[in-house]
Design a protein around this motif. Structure first.
Motif, PDB file in Angstrom:
ATOM      1  N   GLY A 264     -25.008 -37.910 -10.146  1.00  0.00           N
ATOM      2  CA  GLY A 264     -24.650 -38.306  -8.779  1.00  0.00           C
ATOM      3  C   GLY A 264     -23.891 -37.208  -8.042  1.00  0.00           C
ATOM      4  O   GLY A 264     -23.939 -37.109  -6.808  1.00  0.00           O
ATOM      5  N   MET A 265     -23.207 -36.349  -8.789  1.00  0.00           N
ATOM      6  CA  MET A 265     -22.428 -35.252  -8.186  1.00  0.00           C
ATOM      7  C   MET A 265     -23.314 -34.262  -7.434  1.00  0.00           C
ATOM      8  O   MET A 265     -22.841 -33.563  -6.533  1.00  0.00           O
ATOM      9  N   ILE A 266     -24.600 -34.197  -7.853  1.00  0.00           N
ATOM     10  CA  ILE A 266     -25.516 -33.241  -7.199  1.00  0.00           C
ATOM     11  C   ILE A 266     -25.638 -33.595  -5.713  1.00  0.00           C
ATOM     12  O   ILE A 266     -25.871 -32.741  -4.871  1.00  0.00           O
ATOM     13  N   LYS A 267     -25.429 -34.883  -5.398  1.00  0.00           N
ATOM     14  CA  LYS A 267     -25.551 -35.333  -4.008  1.00  0.00           C
ATOM     15  C   LYS A 267     -24.262 -35.119  -3.219  1.00  0.00           C
ATOM     16  O   LYS A 267     -24.249 -35.307  -2.003  1.00  0.00           O
ATOM     17  N   THR A 268     -23.172 -34.807  -3.912  1.00  0.00           N
ATOM     18  CA  THR A 268     -21.883 -34.656  -3.215  1.00  0.00           C
ATOM     19  C   THR A 268     -21.212 -33.337  -3.644  1.00  0.00           C
ATOM     20  O   THR A 268     -20.182 -33.343  -4.338  1.00  0.00           O
ATOM     21  N   PRO A 269     -21.785 -32.214  -3.220  1.00  0.00           N
ATOM     22  CA  PRO A 269     -21.249 -30.921  -3.699  1.00  0.00           C
ATOM     23  C   PRO A 269     -19.779 -30.702  -3.371  1.00  0.00           C
ATOM     24  O   PRO A 269     -19.074 -30.051  -4.162  1.00  0.00           O
ATOM     25  N   GLU A 270     -19.298 -31.250  -2.252  1.00  0.00           N
ATOM     26  CA  GLU A 270     -17.879 -31.026  -1.931  1.00  0.00           C
ATOM     27  C   GLU A 270     -16.983 -31.723  -2.952  1.00  0.00           C
ATOM     28  O   GLU A 270     -15.950 -31.186  -3.362  1.00  0.00           O
ATOM     29  N   VAL A 271     -17.397 -32.922  -3.369  1.00  0.00           N
ATOM     30  CA  VAL A 271     -16.624 -33.631  -4.400  1.00  0.00           C
ATOM     31  C   VAL A 271     -16.713 -32.837  -5.707  1.00  0.00           C
ATOM     32  O   VAL A 271     -15.707 -32.639  -6.397  1.00  0.00           O
ATOM     33  N   ALA A 272     -17.911 -32.359  -6.024  1.00  0.00           N
ATOM     34  CA  ALA A 272     -18.088 -31.598  -7.269  1.00  0.00           C
ATOM     35  C   ALA A 272     -17.132 -30.402  -7.307  1.00  0.00           C
ATOM     36  O   ALA A 272     -16.477 -30.135  -8.322  1.00  0.00           O
ATOM     37  N   LYS A 273     -17.023 -29.716  -6.179  1.00  0.00           N
ATOM     38  CA  LYS A 273     -16.148 -28.535  -6.147  1.00  0.00           C
ATOM     39  C   LYS A 273     -14.676 -28.938  -6.292  1.00  0.00           C
ATOM     40  O   LYS A 273     -13.902 -28.272  -6.991  1.00  0.00           O
ATOM     41  N   ALA A 274     -14.312 -30.033  -5.633  1.00  0.00           N
ATOM     42  CA  ALA A 274     -12.917 -30.502  -5.738  1.00  0.00           C
ATOM     43  C   ALA A 274     -12.601 -30.890  -7.187  1.00  0.00           C
ATOM     44  O   ALA A 274     -11.477 -30.680  -7.671  1.00  0.00           O
ATOM     45  N   ILE A 275     -13.603 -31.435  -7.876  1.00  0.00           N
ATOM     46  CA  ILE A 275     -13.392 -31.851  -9.272  1.00  0.00           C
ATOM     47  C   ILE A 275     -13.185 -30.622 -10.176  1.00  0.00           C
ATOM     48  O   ILE A 275     -12.341 -30.625 -11.078  1.00  0.00           O
ATOM     49  N   ILE A 276     -13.935 -29.566  -9.915  1.00  0.00           N
ATOM     50  CA  ILE A 276     -13.751 -28.333 -10.713  1.00  0.00           C
ATOM     51  C   ILE A 276     -12.331 -27.795 -10.504  1.00  0.00           C
ATOM     52  O   ILE A 276     -11.627 -27.447 -11.454  1.00  0.00           O
ATOM     53  N   ARG A 277     -11.901 -27.784  -9.254  1.00  0.00           N
ATOM     54  CA  ARG A 277     -10.544 -27.263  -8.964  1.00  0.00           C
ATOM     55  C   ARG A 277      -9.481 -28.143  -9.621  1.00  0.00           C
ATOM     56  O   ARG A 277      -8.502 -27.650 -10.190  1.00  0.00           O
ATOM     57  N   ALA A 278      -9.717 -29.454  -9.569  1.00  0.00           N
ATOM     58  CA  ALA A 278      -8.743 -30.378 -10.167  1.00  0.00           C
ATOM     59  C   ALA A 278      -8.664 -30.187 -11.679  1.00  0.00           C
ATOM     60  O   ALA A 278      -7.576 -30.244 -12.269  1.00  0.00           O
ATOM     61  N   ALA A 279      -9.815 -29.948 -12.298  1.00  0.00           N
ATOM     62  CA  ALA A 279      -9.809 -29.725 -13.760  1.00  0.00           C
ATOM     63  C   ALA A 279      -8.972 -28.493 -14.085  1.00  0.00           C
ATOM     64  O   ALA A 279      -8.184 -28.488 -15.043  1.00  0.00           O
ATOM     65  N   ARG A 280      -9.133 -27.460 -13.283  1.00  0.00           N
ATOM     66  CA  ARG A 280      -8.357 -26.225 -13.516  1.00  0.00           C
ATOM     67  C   ARG A 280      -6.861 -26.490 -13.358  1.00  0.00           C
ATOM     68  O   ARG A 280      -6.051 -26.062 -14.192  1.00  0.00           O
ATOM     69  N   GLU A 281      -6.526 -27.196 -12.266  1.00  0.00           N
ATOM     70  CA  GLU A 281      -5.098 -27.444 -11.985  1.00  0.00           C
ATOM     71  C   GLU A 281      -4.481 -28.290 -13.096  1.00  0.00           C
ATOM     72  O   GLU A 281      -3.378 -28.011 -13.568  1.00  0.00           O
ATOM     73  N   GLY A 282      -5.208 -29.319 -13.496  1.00  0.00           N
ATOM     74  CA  GLY A 282      -4.684 -30.199 -14.541  1.00  0.00           C
ATOM     75  C   GLY A 282      -4.476 -29.440 -15.840  1.00  0.00           C
ATOM     76  O   GLY A 282      -3.419 -29.556 -16.485  1.00  0.00           O
ATOM     77  N   ALA A 283      -5.468 -28.637 -16.220  1.00  0.00           N
ATOM     78  CA  ALA A 283      -5.356 -27.888 -17.485  1.00  0.00           C
ATOM     79  C   ALA A 283      -4.154 -26.946 -17.439  1.00  0.00           C
ATOM     80  O   ALA A 283      -3.453 -26.764 -18.439  1.00  0.00           O
ATOM     81  N   ALA A 284      -3.896 -26.374 -16.253  1.00  0.00           N
ATOM     82  CA  ALA A 284      -2.763 -25.444 -16.136  1.00  0.00           C
ATOM     83  C   ALA A 284      -1.421 -26.178 -16.257  1.00  0.00           C
ATOM     84  O   ALA A 284      -0.413 -25.582 -16.631  1.00  0.00           O
ATOM     85  N   ARG A 285      -1.419 -27.489 -15.967  1.00  0.00           N
ATOM     86  CA  ARG A 285      -0.187 -28.264 -16.172  1.00  0.00           C
ATOM     87  C   ARG A 285       0.033 -28.519 -17.659  1.00  0.00           C
ATOM     88  O   ARG A 285       1.160 -28.675 -18.114  1.00  0.00           O
ATOM     89  N   GLY A 286      -1.085 -28.600 -18.405  1.00  0.00           N
ATOM     90  CA  GLY A 286      -0.977 -28.941 -19.828  1.00  0.00           C
ATOM     91  C   GLY A 286      -0.806 -27.741 -20.726  1.00  0.00           C
ATOM     92  O   GLY A 286      -0.322 -27.859 -21.851  1.00  0.00           O
ATOM     93  N   LYS A 287      -1.245 -26.577 -20.244  1.00  0.00           N
ATOM     94  CA  LYS A 287      -1.144 -25.376 -21.089  1.00  0.00           C
ATOM     95  C   LYS A 287      -0.908 -24.167 -20.186  1.00  0.00           C
ATOM     96  O   LYS A 287      -1.614 -24.000 -19.183  1.00  0.00           O
ATOM     97  N   GLU A 288       0.048 -23.352 -20.568  1.00  0.00           N
ATOM     98  CA  GLU A 288       0.335 -22.179 -19.759  1.00  0.00           C
ATOM     99  C   GLU A 288      -0.925 -21.320 -19.638  1.00  0.00           C
ATOM    100  O   GLU A 288      -1.569 -21.032 -20.646  1.00  0.00           O
ATOM    101  N   GLY A 289      -1.257 -20.956 -18.427  1.00  0.00           N
ATOM    102  CA  GLY A 289      -2.461 -20.137 -18.226  1.00  0.00           C
ATOM    103  C   GLY A 289      -3.716 -20.972 -18.045  1.00  0.00           C
ATOM    104  O   GLY A 289      -4.762 -20.458 -17.673  1.00  0.00           O
ATOM    105  N   GLY A 290      -3.652 -22.249 -18.376  1.00  0.00           N
ATOM    106  CA  GLY A 290      -4.786 -23.145 -18.176  1.00  0.00           C
ATOM    107  C   GLY A 290      -5.874 -22.997 -19.227  1.00  0.00           C
ATOM    108  O   GLY A 290      -5.663 -22.392 -20.279  1.00  0.00           O
ATOM    109  N   LEU A 291      -7.025 -23.588 -18.925  1.00  0.00           N
ATOM    110  CA  LEU A 291      -8.170 -23.554 -19.839  1.00  0.00           C
ATOM    111  C   LEU A 291      -9.411 -23.162 -19.052  1.00  0.00           C
ATOM    112  O   LEU A 291      -9.504 -23.459 -17.851  1.00  0.00           O
ATOM    113  N   PRO A 292     -10.404 -22.556 -19.715  1.00  0.00           N
ATOM    114  CA  PRO A 292     -11.665 -22.325 -19.012  1.00  0.00           C
ATOM    115  C   PRO A 292     -12.338 -23.649 -18.657  1.00  0.00           C
ATOM    116  O   PRO A 292     -12.268 -24.609 -19.422  1.00  0.00           O
ATOM    117  N   VAL A 293     -12.954 -23.685 -17.496  1.00  0.00           N
ATOM    118  CA  VAL A 293     -13.630 -24.905 -17.028  1.00  0.00           C
ATOM    119  C   VAL A 293     -15.115 -24.597 -16.810  1.00  0.00           C
ATOM    120  O   VAL A 293     -15.462 -23.617 -16.150  1.00  0.00           O
TER     121      VAL A 293
END
Ligand SMILES: Cc1cc2nc3c(=O)[nH]c(=O)nc-3n(C[C@H](O)[C@H](O)[C@H](O)COP(=O)(O)O)c2cc1C
Length: 329
Positions: A124-153
């Motif tokens: 379903g994300m293929i139909k909402t690219p703006e949401v998809a992009k926001a989700i990628i950014r959120a994954a990065r931000e969240g990972a950086a809260r859990g581990k210094e330097g973050g994680l690859p996404v």
């Protein structure tokens, strides 16, 4: 950030996420019998993690979603696959996965399941690219809260929804510079009903080169073994591949052993091991989930069908043990 993707030797052979197949038990067996270069967990709902942990107050030990995130050190690098269309939930779950020690986060943008799509997730994300992009950014931000330097996404997706739209869809994803992108070479509409379009992979490679040359690109769909994988990588120019259904009944897939080299005795022993680990690691999961493995492991010798028939009507580990321990091949 130290990304394991940068240290993997190419070509890369990855184990696909498959719900109720590549679970902690089967993955631990695969890591031992023939380790892939990188392993994915089954997909896990980020919203589900939030609601069960924060609202329902389940302890992690009683939480079935947390059990889906069990892994062993032998599986590293291990990537947690998450889905959500809500950036806050994605950030929450990515932070959690970073704290749990995962090596990377992958976002599912390819699942055709209606219940997942209803949440705006998966394909379903293929139909909402703006949401998809926001989700990628959120994954990065969240990972950086859990581990210094973050994680690859990374992202796992398809070539389009109703039709192939790689030229529009892939640049959207690539604009967020994911560390890796796995492309299942079918549209959502095609599900898994037609052969994967490997002829399209060179175009995906060109799009990656143009929009995000640092992104590791893996192809996915219908690969039967490592020889097939090498041929498809050579023909398409991608960095590696992800193998899914070929792992059924074959935890030796990521070695150069072919199933003809594996004796019936070894297959039976592997299945017995899998059942033991399944019960030990995920005791709350229903025994019947194992039955797809019975079909896959117990085949290829005279008498296999008879044994399979007996196993298919078992209801517990004890019954399975009893049958396998008295079986002579
Ligand atoms: C039983 C099953 C469960 C799957 N579960 C997931 C999943 O949790 N996450 C995901 O991204 N893809 C999932 N997939 C899709 C696979 O990862 C893979 O993309 C697909 O099977 C095509 O690859 P293959 O031809 O090598 O099997 C699943 C596929 C199957 C057959």
């Amino acid at each position: 950030m130290d990304s394991f993707w940068k240290t993997l030797k190419k070509p890369i052979f990855a184990l696909a996420p498959m719900a109720d197949v590549t679970d902690p038990a089967y993955r631990s067996l695969i890591a031992e019998y023939g380790k892939p270069d990188v392993t994915w967990t089954e997909f896990v709902s980020a919203d589900g993690l939030y609601h069960t942990r924060e609202k329902k107050g389940l302890s992690d030990a009683e939480n079935p979603l947390m059990r889906d995130l069990l892994y062993s050190e032998a599986e590293r690098p291990i990537v947690a696959q998450l889905f959500s269309s809500n950036p806050e939930m994605m950030a929450y779950a990515s932070e959690l996965c970073a704290r749990l020690g995962f090596d990377g986060i992958d976002i599912n943008m390819g699942c055709p399941d209606k219940s997942i799509e209803k949440q705006g997730c998966g394909a379903g994300m293929i139909k909402t690219p703006e949401v998809a992009k926001a989700i990628i950014r959120a994954a990065r931000e969240g990972a950086a809260r859990g581990k210094e330097g973050g994680l690859p996404v990374s992202v796992k997706t398809r070539i389009g929804y109703n039709q192939e739209t790689m030229d529009e869809w892939l640049p959207q994803i690539l604009s967020e510079k994911p560390d890796a992108l796995t492309l299942h070479l079918r549209t959502r509409k095609e599900m898994s009903k037609v052969p994967a379009h490997w002829d399209l992979m060179p175009r995906a490679v060109a799009l990656r080169d143009e929009h995000s040359p640092e992104t590791v690109l893996l192809g996915n769909g219908d690969i039967i073994d490592l020889a097939d994988a090498r041929a498809k990588i050579a023909a398409s120019g991608c960095d590696g591949v992800m193998l899914g259904r070929a792992i059924f009944g074959n935890p030796w897939l990521f070695t150069d052993r072919t199933m003809e080299d594996v004796s019936p005795k070894e297959r039976i022993e592997a299945l017995a091991q899998l059942a033991e680990r399944f019960s030990a690691l995920t005791p709350a999961k229903h025994f019947h989930i194992l039955k797809k493995h019975f079909k896959a492991f117990i085949q290829g010798w005279p008498g296999a069908a008879e044994l399979r028939g007996k196993l298919m009507v078992t209801n517990s580990l004890e019954e399975l043990r009893e049958i396998l321990s008295t079986y002579r091949v």
